[in-house]
Write a protein that holds these residues in place. Sequence first.
Motif, PDB file in Angstrom:
ATOM      1  N   ALA A 102       0.814  -1.210   0.000  1.00 58.15           N
ATOM      2  CA  ALA A 102       0.000   0.000   0.000  1.00 58.15           C
ATOM      3  C   ALA A 102       0.851   1.265   0.000  1.00 58.15           C
ATOM      4  O   ALA A 102       0.547   2.233  -0.704  1.00 58.15           O
ATOM      5  CB  ALA A 102      -0.938  -0.006   1.210  1.00 58.15           C
ATOM      6  N   LEU A 103       1.930   1.274   0.758  1.00 56.49           N
ATOM      7  CA  LEU A 103       2.810   2.440   0.799  1.00 56.49           C
ATOM      8  C   LEU A 103       3.464   2.687  -0.558  1.00 56.49           C
ATOM      9  O   LEU A 103       3.520   3.822  -1.042  1.00 56.49           O
ATOM     10  CB  LEU A 103       3.894   2.253   1.864  1.00 56.49           C
ATOM     11  CG  LEU A 103       3.453   2.366   3.322  1.00 56.49           C
ATOM     12  CD1 LEU A 103       4.582   1.924   4.249  1.00 56.49           C
ATOM     13  CD2 LEU A 103       3.033   3.800   3.653  1.00 56.49           C
ATOM     14  N   LYS A 146       2.416   1.826  -3.441  1.00 60.12           N
ATOM     15  CA  LYS A 146       1.406   2.232  -4.421  1.00 60.12           C
ATOM     16  C   LYS A 146       0.952   3.670  -4.193  1.00 60.12           C
ATOM     17  O   LYS A 146       0.794   4.448  -5.146  1.00 60.12           O
ATOM     18  CB  LYS A 146       0.211   1.282  -4.331  1.00 60.12           C
ATOM     19  CG  LYS A 146      -0.887   1.563  -5.335  1.00 60.12           C
ATOM     20  CD  LYS A 146      -1.995   0.541  -5.212  1.00 60.12           C
ATOM     21  CE  LYS A 146      -3.124   0.839  -6.194  1.00 60.12           C
ATOM     22  NZ  LYS A 146      -4.230  -0.139  -6.062  1.00 60.12           N
ATOM     23  N   ALA A 147       0.741   4.062  -2.939  1.00 60.09           N
ATOM     24  CA  ALA A 147       0.167   5.374  -2.634  1.00 60.09           C
ATOM     25  C   ALA A 147       1.168   6.511  -2.776  1.00 60.09           C
ATOM     26  O   ALA A 147       0.778   7.643  -3.079  1.00 60.09           O
ATOM     27  CB  ALA A 147      -0.419   5.367  -1.225  1.00 60.09           C
ATOM     28  N   THR A 178      -6.402   0.948   0.461  1.00 62.83           N
ATOM     29  CA  THR A 178      -5.876  -0.229  -0.230  1.00 62.83           C
ATOM     30  C   THR A 178      -5.768  -1.411   0.733  1.00 62.83           C
ATOM     31  O   THR A 178      -6.162  -2.544   0.414  1.00 62.83           O
ATOM     32  CB  THR A 178      -4.488   0.076  -0.828  1.00 62.83           C
ATOM     33  OG1 THR A 178      -4.622   1.127  -1.789  1.00 62.83           O
ATOM     34  CG2 THR A 178      -3.887  -1.153  -1.495  1.00 62.83           C
ATOM     35  N   CYS A 186      -3.480  11.018   0.562  1.00 58.25           N
ATOM     36  CA  CYS A 186      -2.498   9.964   0.304  1.00 58.25           C
ATOM     37  C   CYS A 186      -2.588   8.892   1.389  1.00 58.25           C
ATOM     38  O   CYS A 186      -2.574   7.697   1.109  1.00 58.25           O
ATOM     39  CB  CYS A 186      -1.096  10.559   0.246  1.00 58.25           C
ATOM     40  SG  CYS A 186       0.199   9.345  -0.085  1.00 58.25           S
ATOM     41  N   LEU A 193       1.508   7.710   8.875  1.00 55.47           N
ATOM     42  CA  LEU A 193       2.411   8.083   7.790  1.00 55.47           C
ATOM     43  C   LEU A 193       3.097   9.383   8.177  1.00 55.47           C
ATOM     44  O   LEU A 193       2.464  10.435   8.271  1.00 55.47           O
ATOM     45  CB  LEU A 193       1.627   8.253   6.484  1.00 55.47           C
ATOM     46  CG  LEU A 193       2.398   8.764   5.263  1.00 55.47           C
ATOM     47  CD1 LEU A 193       3.519   7.802   4.883  1.00 55.47           C
ATOM     48  CD2 LEU A 193       1.448   8.989   4.089  1.00 55.47           C
ATOM     49  N   CYS A 251      -3.705   4.932   0.929  1.00 55.67           N
ATOM     50  CA  CYS A 251      -2.862   3.849   1.438  1.00 55.67           C
ATOM     51  C   CYS A 251      -3.669   2.898   2.316  1.00 55.67           C
ATOM     52  O   CYS A 251      -3.678   1.682   2.108  1.00 55.67           O
ATOM     53  CB  CYS A 251      -1.694   4.444   2.221  1.00 55.67           C
ATOM     54  SG  CYS A 251      -0.555   3.213   2.886  1.00 55.67           S
TER      55      CYS A 251
END
Length: 200
Positions: free
Chosen positions: A32-33, A35-36, A119, A112, A77, A116
């Motif tokens: 997920a990280l 991708k985002a 997802t 964002c 994050l 993340c």
Amino acid sequence: MRASFGAKPAAAPTVGLSERAKTSFDRLVQHALAKALAPEGEQGQVHIAQELPRKPKEKKAVVLTIASPEFRLVLALHVRLDAEGKQHFARLNRVDAAEWSEQAFVDAVSECGNICVGTMNRELGRHFTHVGMSTPNLLEREALAYLDALGAGHRRLYQVSGLGLDFYATLFVSAFVPLDFHAEVETEAEEADAGELEMF
């Protein structure tokens, strides 16, 4: 002060997560990280880190929660609300950073984090009947020390590199029942297929 997760860790809950479950959470977060946070045409590398830099530039953290009857997951994050951070998120959103207001920048950072965790939430929904996610909250980095009160049975610090600007994220998972599952991640082709409408 050099710290990765904040204050002295609290005791883990009596209900445990299997090593397979911990690995599954790690796999989902890393996917997920990557991708985002990666702008189009770029690819980030995500790995498990031991601690934050000695003098971290990240002063804030976007914090979101995924909850179910079986577990509670919190992802923070760490973000930089400075010129370099603004340039990265402007590239991520394909806009000119010079035309972005500070509020638009903060909103993009929060979104964002939302993407993340969204997802991850979708993937976890394949394994758990009821999962739901919170809206993003932008907190001071120091506030993350209080997350130790959750008594997380699984904590990780991740570093995302290869994007011109490194990012860090902290994961906390608390289990309410013995938790054991195996999660893979969809490929981009599978995700695209899942989003297509089938006409009859």
